[in-house]
Structure formats: structure tokens, C-alpha cells
Design an enzyme around this catalytic site. Structure first.
Site, mmCIF file in Angstrom:
data_model
loop_
_atom_site.group_PDB
_atom_site.id
_atom_site.type_symbol
_atom_site.label_atom_id
_atom_site.label_comp_id
_atom_site.label_asym_id
_atom_site.label_seq_id
_atom_site.Cartn_x
_atom_site.Cartn_y
_atom_site.Cartn_z
ATOM 1 C CG ASP A 197 47.886 42.995 80.428
ATOM 2 O OD1 ASP A 197 48.580 42.071 79.950
ATOM 3 O OD2 ASP A 197 48.377 44.053 80.865
ATOM 4 C CE LYS A 236 52.577 35.412 82.505
ATOM 5 N NZ LYS A 236 52.476 36.772 83.083
ATOM 6 C CE LYS A 277 51.370 43.164 78.872
ATOM 7 N NZ LYS A 277 51.263 43.539 80.292
ATOM 8 C CD GLU A 314 48.983 37.412 80.431
ATOM 9 O OE1 GLU A 314 50.174 37.163 80.700
ATOM 10 O OE2 GLU A 314 48.464 38.523 80.644
ATOM 11 C CG ASP A 362 54.358 37.819 80.574
ATOM 12 O OD1 ASP A 362 54.753 37.931 81.752
ATOM 13 O OD2 ASP A 362 53.160 37.849 80.258
ATOM 14 C CG ASP A 387 50.963 39.748 78.219
ATOM 15 O OD1 ASP A 387 49.888 39.737 77.587
ATOM 16 O OD2 ASP A 387 51.052 40.086 79.412
ATOM 17 N NE ARG A 432 45.933 37.364 87.485
ATOM 18 C CZ ARG A 432 45.936 38.524 88.138
ATOM 19 N NH1 ARG A 432 44.939 38.820 88.967
ATOM 20 N NH2 ARG A 432 46.921 39.377 87.982
#
EC number: 3.4.11.1
Length: 503
Positions: free
Chosen positions: A356, A274, A286, A358, A297, A279, A360
Site C-alpha cells: 500500500d 502520481k 486497505k 505503492e 489516488d 488503490d 513511491r
């Protein structure tokens, strides 16, 4: 730093070279209850009982991690002796060994010592041979010497002078220990790359930067790199991935890195990382507190790239493909909204209930893309869920797989590499939480078992091959005063590939 290996059976009086050889320091282990390790016994004899007298006087009680320097010791070639507490002998395990060698390195690095003779690798640790001890010691040393200073106007110079380490090992382990040195250095270099990528700020480590890093790895180590841009990603119908990237001014990249160490026809292991380089959470924004840590991230991507560098330096006889979907997750007028429905590369429609969640969404298209390689196994690595941090904390990475054999291999590798993972459930019953009234699947399943339902979502895209998922949200970086990327799970992944390659 130079590492060398020298075989020695202390119990058979083979220590003459160590006793007379010139060195700035020789490192010895002392257990509690005033028990000297094998090497310490020989040095004690050579120094006419000095070590025993120091221990009996109470200056070194053998408690785990305690250290004591002895200076101008007569009877040996080393100008200093470093005594290291090992703790209780019947409780001397992997953690105790790691604690001891870390304490030794910290003590040595605080001095002007240049050359060290290191005997701790021969200590009995859970029936492991001394080559394992060598590798663990080198990784602990490299962890202690790692510094990230490249963004400072005046980078800090190294504060230590250590240049050479000679490891004493059991003679039967000498050949394996030399291989362990090579593997440990390669592994440490891969971990350093992973840490550097994680520690870079989001305005530097962009998707384009990750793409260029992959190209550099390919150029330096003879790999093949493909970096797909926006139009190519669109042509592949990666609607799920693109739904995350759409509000950022940074263009998304889809990185594919090929390492061929075996016959071309041999099925590769595919690693998917990933790569969210920052993020914000998107429209599902967030909280501001600690949002700076969301530069981490992309640590799944960083660990995959670091593993590829390590594998190439080791020259493993295995084929490996790394896939990194990378973009930013930003709010904006063009951002995906909660309730939007997007179509994945596989053709499944996804209701985005939370922007959030995201990671996946970018991974699922990468997992579909992986099918074209007819892989022997696929392992995705992601800082995927805060729920995994709540469940496992910062010690174990979360391991999810329905393939017992693959999960077993990864758990064995985690133990061998001292990079812990814990297998989590993936029962079909959890899939019900992902039902959507409007699409084939929702991207979240509510608060209960959040790490599990995230893995369940990914599993919908892995029908064609053995698959495992590593959630590293708790293990990829540290917060607070010790803030920084850890380099995990590069040791686990590399050990898995070493085992698969039979090396």
C-alpha cells in the site's frame, strides 16, 4: 461567462460610468464599525446617503461574509446593490477577501441576475494590487459554479443566470488586470479538468483514459504527447512501476506531455504526477470503509494534466514536461507480495514491505526517466501519505525539498496563488528508517514521520536535478457531504510556472 475590466479611481470622482451604466447589480464592501469602502462611499453620495442609513440602522453590520441586497435604488444605473460584509478593516487579509467574494458570488448566484459590476477587487489586501483581486475573485466564482454531473442520467442544468462581470480596478492596474482575467480563466479551466478527472469513477478514469486525456490536451493545445504501453515500459526496465501494475487487468500507461513555450534548448521544468487510478492497497489491503475515495489516488496526475492545460492556454514562455506513470494497485494471484524485492529503473533494489506504499514505487521510475530532459527543476505531485494528512490536515499541502531556492519559489507561489503549502523536514537522519537487510532500500520506514520517510525514499532518485515533492493527500479532495476533488495544487503549480516564465 464574460469578464471585462474598467479602470476607476473612486477617490477622484471617476465613477460616473459606474453610476450611470446599466447593470443588474453593483457589489460594494462594508467593513465593521460602519466603515464604507471607497466605491461604497461614492455610491452612498449618489444615492443621497442610502448606504449610510442602511448601515446605521443595523441592517448591515459589516461582519465578514454577511450580505444584503438593496432593490430599486435611485441615483445609479444598477437595479440592485449588494452589500458585502468585509469584517474588521485591520484584519482584512487574503482569507477575509476570499470569504467576502465567495459570499458575494453565492448571493448573486441565488438570483436571476445576468450582469454584475464588481468593486471588491480594488480593496486593499496585504498590499496586493487589484489585478490580484480580479484573479482571486474569478477563481472563487468558478469554484462556486463548478458542478460534476456528467455521470448522472439527467445532468443538472446550471441554476444561475450570471453571464457577465465587469470589474472595477485601479487605473494603474488596468493592463495587469486584463492579463489576470486571461490567466484566471485558463487556471479555472485547468482546475476543472483536474476536478473532473478526480471525480470520475475508477471504472471510467482508467490509465488508458488518462492517456487519452493527455492526447486530447496535446491535440487541442498544440502539445506533443507520448503514451508508452506495457512493452515500452518493460523495455525501459521500470521494474518498480511494473511491480504495482502487475495484478490489474488494466494495462499501465506512462504518459509524457511536452509544452514548448521557450527556445528548444531551454531546460524544461518537469512535473511528475502520481496516477494510481484506483488503490486497493494491493495484498496489503486497505479497510473497506471509504475505499471508494481511493479513486482520488490519481489526483497528482490530474493536477499535472490540469496545469499543462492551463499553461498552454496562458501561452507561458517556458518549456514544461509532464510525466504521469499510471496504473491500478490491485490484489490478485499475480500481485506483488510483502517482502518481494524489485529492481527500479535506476538499478536500486527495493524491498516492498507494504504494497500500500505503492505511489513511491511508480514515482521513483518516473523521476529516473526525468533525467533525460536535463531539467531546470523537477516537482512531483502525489496523494502520497495519510501521515501528511495527520500532520497538516486539509489546508496545507506538504512541501519537501533540500533545495532552498526551489522551496522558496514554491512557497512564494503558494502564497500568491492562495494555495497554501508548508515546508516539511528532509534531514538525512530520516534515511536510516529506510534501511533493508535484503535490498538497497525498503519502501516504508515505519510509523514515525511517515510523510517524511516517503519523501526521503523519492529523494534517492533525484540526484541529477533540483527537486521538490508535494504531498497533496490532504488537499486534493474533500470527503463527507462535500465529497469531491478540489483542483489543488493547480494554482500553486501554475503560479510557480508564471513566475519562472517572468509573466
Amino acid at each position: 461567462m464574460d469578464f471585462s475590466i474598467k479602470g476607476c479611481d473612486w477617490s477622484k470622482g471617476e465613477a460616473k460610468g459606474f453610476l450611470t451604466g446599466k447593470s443588474d447589480c453593483i457589489v460594494l464592501g462594508i467593513f465593521e464599525a460602519q466603515t464604507l469602502s471607497g466605491a461604497a462611499l461614492d455610491i452612498d453620495t449618489a444615492t443621497k446617503g442610502l448606504i449610510s442609513r442602511v448601515v446605521k440602522a443595523g441592517d448591515m453590520d459589516g461582519k465578514r461574509g454577511k450580505t444584503l441586497f438593496l432593490h430599486e435604488v435611485s441615483g445609479i444605473g444598477a437595479s440592485r446593490v449588494l452589500l458585502v460584509g468585509l469584517g474588521k478593516q485591520d484584519a482584512f487579509n487574503q482569507k477575509a477577501y476570499t470569504d467576502a467574494v465567495t459570499a458575494a458570488w453565492r448571493a448573486l448566484l441565488s438570483t436571476k441576475i445576468v450582469q454584475v459590476t464588481f468593486t471588491l477587487a480594488q480593496l486593499p489586501v496585504d498590499e496586493r494590487s487589484s489585478d490580484w483581486g480580479v484573479r482571486a475573485a474569478i477563481l472563487a466564482l468558478r469554484n462556486e459554479t463548478y458542478r460534476f454531473t456528467q455521470m448522472k442520467s439527467k445532468p443538472e442544468p446550471a441554476s444561475h443566470t450570471l453571464k457577465r462581470v465587469v470589474f472595477s480596478v485601479d487605473p494603474a492596474d488596468e493592463k495587469a488586470a486584463k492579463l489576470a482575467v486571461k490567466q484566471a480563466v485558463a487556471l479555472a479551466n485547468g482546475m476543472d479538468l483536474t476536478r473532473d478527472l478526480g471525480n470520475l469513477p475508477g471504472n471510467v478514469c482508467t490509465p488508458t483514459y488518462l492517456g487519452n486525456t493527455a492526447k486530447k490536451i496535446a491535440k487541442d493545445w498544440g502539445l506533443k504527447a507520448e503514451v508508452l504501453g506495457l512493452k515500452q515500459i518493460q523495455a525501459l526496465n521500470m521494474g518498480s512501476f511494473l511491480s504495482v501494475a502487475r495484478a490489474s487487468v488494466e494495462p499501465p500507461q506512462f504518459i509524457v506531455l511536452h509544452y514548448q513555450g521557450a527556445a528548444a534548448k531551454a531546460a524544461p521544468v518537469v512535473l511528475v504526477g502520481k496516477g494510481i487510478t484506483f488503490d486497493t492497497g494491493g495484498i496489503s489491503l486497505k479497510p473497506g470503509e471509504a475505499m471508494d475515495e481511493m479513486k482520488y489516488d490519481m489526483c497528482g496526475a490530474g493536477s499535472v494534466l490540469g496545469t499543462m492545460r492551463a499553461v498552454a492556454e496562458m501561452g507561458l514562455k517556458i518549456n514544461v514536461v509532464a510525466i504521469v506513470p499510471t496504473c491500478e494497485n490491485m490484489p490478485g494471484g499475480n500481485a506483488t507480495k510483502p517482502g518481494d524485492i524489485v529492481t527500479s529503473m535506476k538499478g536500486l533494489t527495493i524491498e516492498v514491505l507494504n504494497t500500500d506504499a505503492e505511489g513511491r514505487l511508480i514515482l521513483c521510475d518516473a523521476l529516473t526517466y526525468a533525467e533525460r530532459f536535463k531539467p531546470a527543476a523537477v516537482i512531483d505531485v502525489a496523494t502520497l501519505t495519510g501521515a501528511c494528512v495527520i500532520a497538516l490536515g486539509a489546508h496545507n499541502s506538504g512541501l519537501f525539498s533540500k533545495d532552498d531556492a526551489l522551496a522558496g519559489e514554491l512557497l512564494d507561489a503558494s502564497r500568491e496563488a492562495n494555495d497554501p503549502a508548508w515546508r516539511m523536514p528532509l534531514d538525512d537522519e530520516y534515511q536510516d528508517q529506510l534501511k533493508s537487510n535484503f535490498a538497497d532500500i525498503a519502501n516504508i520506514g515505519g510509523r514515525p514521520a511517515g510523510a517524511v520517510t516517503a519523501a526521503c525514499f523519492l529523494s534517492r532518485f533525484t540526484d541529477s536535478y533540483p527537486w521538490a515533492h508535494l504531498d497533496i493527500a490532504g488537499t486534493a479532495w474533500k470527503g463527507g457531504a462535500a465529497k469531491g476533488a478540489t483542483g489543488r495544487p493547480v494554482p500553486l503549480l501554475a503560479q510557480f510556472l508564471i513566475d519562472r516564465a517572468g509573466q
